[in-house]
Design a protein around this motif. Structure first.
Motif, PDB file in Angstrom:
ATOM      1  N   VAL A 109       2.265   9.480  -7.066  1.00  0.00           N
ATOM      2  CA  VAL A 109       2.543   8.837  -5.786  1.00  0.00           C
ATOM      3  C   VAL A 109       1.729   7.539  -5.641  1.00  0.00           C
ATOM      4  CG1 VAL A 109       0.814  10.094  -4.434  1.00  0.00           C
ATOM      5  CG2 VAL A 109       2.920   9.399  -3.351  1.00  0.00           C
ATOM      6  N   GLY A 110       0.684   7.424  -6.429  1.00  0.00           N
ATOM      7  CA  GLY A 110      -0.096   6.182  -6.433  1.00  0.00           C
ATOM      8  C   GLY A 110      -1.508   6.330  -5.885  1.00  0.00           C
ATOM      9  N   LYS A 111      -2.058   7.515  -5.959  1.00  0.00           N
ATOM     10  CA  LYS A 111      -3.403   7.737  -5.395  1.00  0.00           C
ATOM     11  C   LYS A 111      -4.463   6.849  -6.053  1.00  0.00           C
ATOM     12  CE  LYS A 111      -3.517  12.148  -6.091  1.00  0.00           C
ATOM     13  NZ  LYS A 111      -2.146  12.174  -6.621  1.00  0.00           N
ATOM     14  N   SER A 112      -4.490   6.847  -7.384  1.00  0.00           N
ATOM     15  CA  SER A 112      -5.528   6.050  -8.063  1.00  0.00           C
ATOM     16  C   SER A 112      -5.360   4.577  -7.723  1.00  0.00           C
ATOM     17  CB  SER A 112      -5.454   6.191  -9.574  1.00  0.00           C
ATOM     18  OG  SER A 112      -5.095   7.458  -9.952  1.00  0.00           O
ATOM     19  N   THR A 113      -4.119   4.115  -7.776  1.00  0.00           N
ATOM     20  CA  THR A 113      -3.852   2.701  -7.493  1.00  0.00           C
ATOM     21  C   THR A 113      -4.256   2.375  -6.059  1.00  0.00           C
ATOM     22  OG1 THR A 113      -1.908   3.017  -8.906  1.00  0.00           O
ATOM     23  CG2 THR A 113      -2.082   0.914  -7.752  1.00  0.00           C
ATOM     24  N   PHE A 114      -3.926   3.278  -5.153  1.00  0.00           N
ATOM     25  CA  PHE A 114      -4.271   3.065  -3.742  1.00  0.00           C
ATOM     26  C   PHE A 114      -5.792   3.038  -3.560  1.00  0.00           C
ATOM     27  CE2 PHE A 114      -5.539   4.520   0.434  1.00  0.00           C
ATOM     28  CZ  PHE A 114      -4.769   3.724   1.278  1.00  0.00           C
ATOM     29  N   GLU A 157     -10.401   0.879 -12.561  1.00  0.00           N
ATOM     30  CA  GLU A 157     -11.304   0.071 -13.370  1.00  0.00           C
ATOM     31  C   GLU A 157     -12.124  -0.938 -12.596  1.00  0.00           C
ATOM     32  OE1 GLU A 157     -10.396  -1.921 -17.293  1.00  0.00           O
ATOM     33  OE2 GLU A 157      -8.903  -0.312 -17.191  1.00  0.00           O
ATOM     34  N   ARG A 158     -11.442  -1.631 -11.697  1.00  0.00           N
ATOM     35  CA  ARG A 158     -12.164  -2.676 -10.946  1.00  0.00           C
ATOM     36  C   ARG A 158     -13.204  -2.039 -10.051  1.00  0.00           C
ATOM     37  NH1 ARG A 158      -9.279  -6.454  -7.338  1.00  0.00           N
ATOM     38  NH2 ARG A 158      -7.811  -4.753  -7.031  1.00  0.00           N
TER      39      ARG A 158
END
Ligand code: GDP
Length: 325
Positions: free
Chosen positions: A62-67, A106-107
């Motif tokens: 669902v995009g947890k890491s990206t979020f 990463e960032r």
């Protein structure tokens, strides 16, 4: 200076290496580690530091890491310090951790103001609950402003996380209207904010529709005493473009501010502490009951009860006296 004092001083100074060591300590089930962890937490507690605890759930993909990466970076840019903890009981089975993975943030993981900790590879839910709330307390003592607790969409862990957080955010992907039923009602009722992620490009229209669907569904839920008008809410966000992240943060702050003003925070934290205390006593007793010498005594007494040599009550008293003595 004792080892505990040295470690607590470094944690209070915001030292992330010391924090990581302390989290490892609270994850350990070794009796000597437990004793050190308890002493450390007791010292740190006196600092009385608190963070905004945000629980966040969503199914894989669902995009947890990206979020969390994008949202965390936004908070860092605002001068806040952000800790990310993961609760993933399923990793006990799969043996790997998919949450709180630094390579997927990463960032954020390179930022001095961030602390990211994946879930340990093996633990039961009860152990996870204790480890997580102790890790939260450590992050708070280390001066983090926001502690994000990430979990996957498996009911029990969500309830546990929701119970230790100030706010609970559910991350969803854009979907067709018929998928609304797929989100369990219980989880909907726990959510303070539903964020429909991936509201960008081709998915934008579907995301807008999904937000409207959930907003409608949320309106049907009973208004909760801890909510101001209009909550729980559904909003569109894009972890990739960053759209809607500031609005989501503004809503979280509004809700947190309201809950603090009406005294809900203090009451909830007091209730949580009471419940944890009771759990600790129960768990401690159960641990003692499972000690070999007590198990042997239990077996012997059970046999004596069966033979009619002693009453069940008298036999129980005898065992309990040994357990607590
Ligand atoms: P997680 O399993 O919930 O942690 O999900 P991830 O953060 O790994 O994301 C799963 C996939 O969705 C990846 O391919 C991401 O690039 C993609 N993704 C995440 N957020 C967004 C977004 O806001 N928009 C779009 N279009 N894709 C996204």
């Amino acid at each position: 200076m004792t080892e505990t004092e040295m470690l607590s001083d470094r944690i209070l100074a915001g030292d992330r290496r010391a924090l990581a060591r302390a989290v490892t300590l609270v994850e350990s089930t070794r009796a000597d580690h437990r004793a050190k962890a308890t002493a450390l937490l007791e010292v740190l507690r006196r600092a009385g530091r608190q963070a905004l605890r945000i629980g966040m759930s969503g199914t894989p993909g669902v995009g947890k890491s990206t979020f969390i990466e994008a949202f965390g970076m936004m908070l860092i840019e605002q001068g806040l310090r952000v800790a990310v903890l993961a609760v993933d009981p399923s990793s006990a089975r799969s043996g790997g951790s998919i949450l709180g993975d630094k390579t997927r943030m990463e960032r954020l993981s390179r930022e001095k103001g961030a602390f990211i900790r994946p879930s340990p590879a093996s633990s039961q839910l009860g152990g996870v609950a204790r480890r997580t709330r102790e890790a939260v307390a450590l992050c708070e003592a280390a001066g983090f402003d926001v502690v994000l607790i990430e979990t996957v969409g498996v009911g029990q862990s969500e309830t546990m996380v929701a119970q230790m957080c100030d706010l609970f955010v559910l991350l969803l992907a854009p979907a067709g209207g018929d998928e609304l039923q797929g989100v369990k009602r219980g989880i909907m009722e726990m959510a303070d904010l539903i964020l429909v992620n991936k509201a960008d490009g081709d998915l934008k229209a579907a995301a807008t529709r999904t937000v409207a669907d959930y907003a409608g569904a949320l309106r049907l839920l009973r208004k909760r005493p801890q909510d101001p008008e209009g909550f729980p809410k559904a909003l569109p966000v894009s972890a990739v473009t960053g759209a809607g992240l500031d609005a989501a943060w503004a809503e979280m702050q509004t809700l947190a501010g309201w809950r603090q003003d009406i005294g809900w925070w203090d009451r909830t934290r007091a209730d949580q502490a009471t419940r944890w205390f009771e759990e600790e006593v129960r768990d401690g007793l159960l641990r003692r009951l499972s000690r070999p010498e007590i198990r042997a005594l239990m077996a012997a007494r059970a046999a004596a009860v069966a033979r009619g040599e002693i009453s069940p009550e008298a036999a129980a008293d005898e065992v309990l006296a040994r357990v607590t003595g």
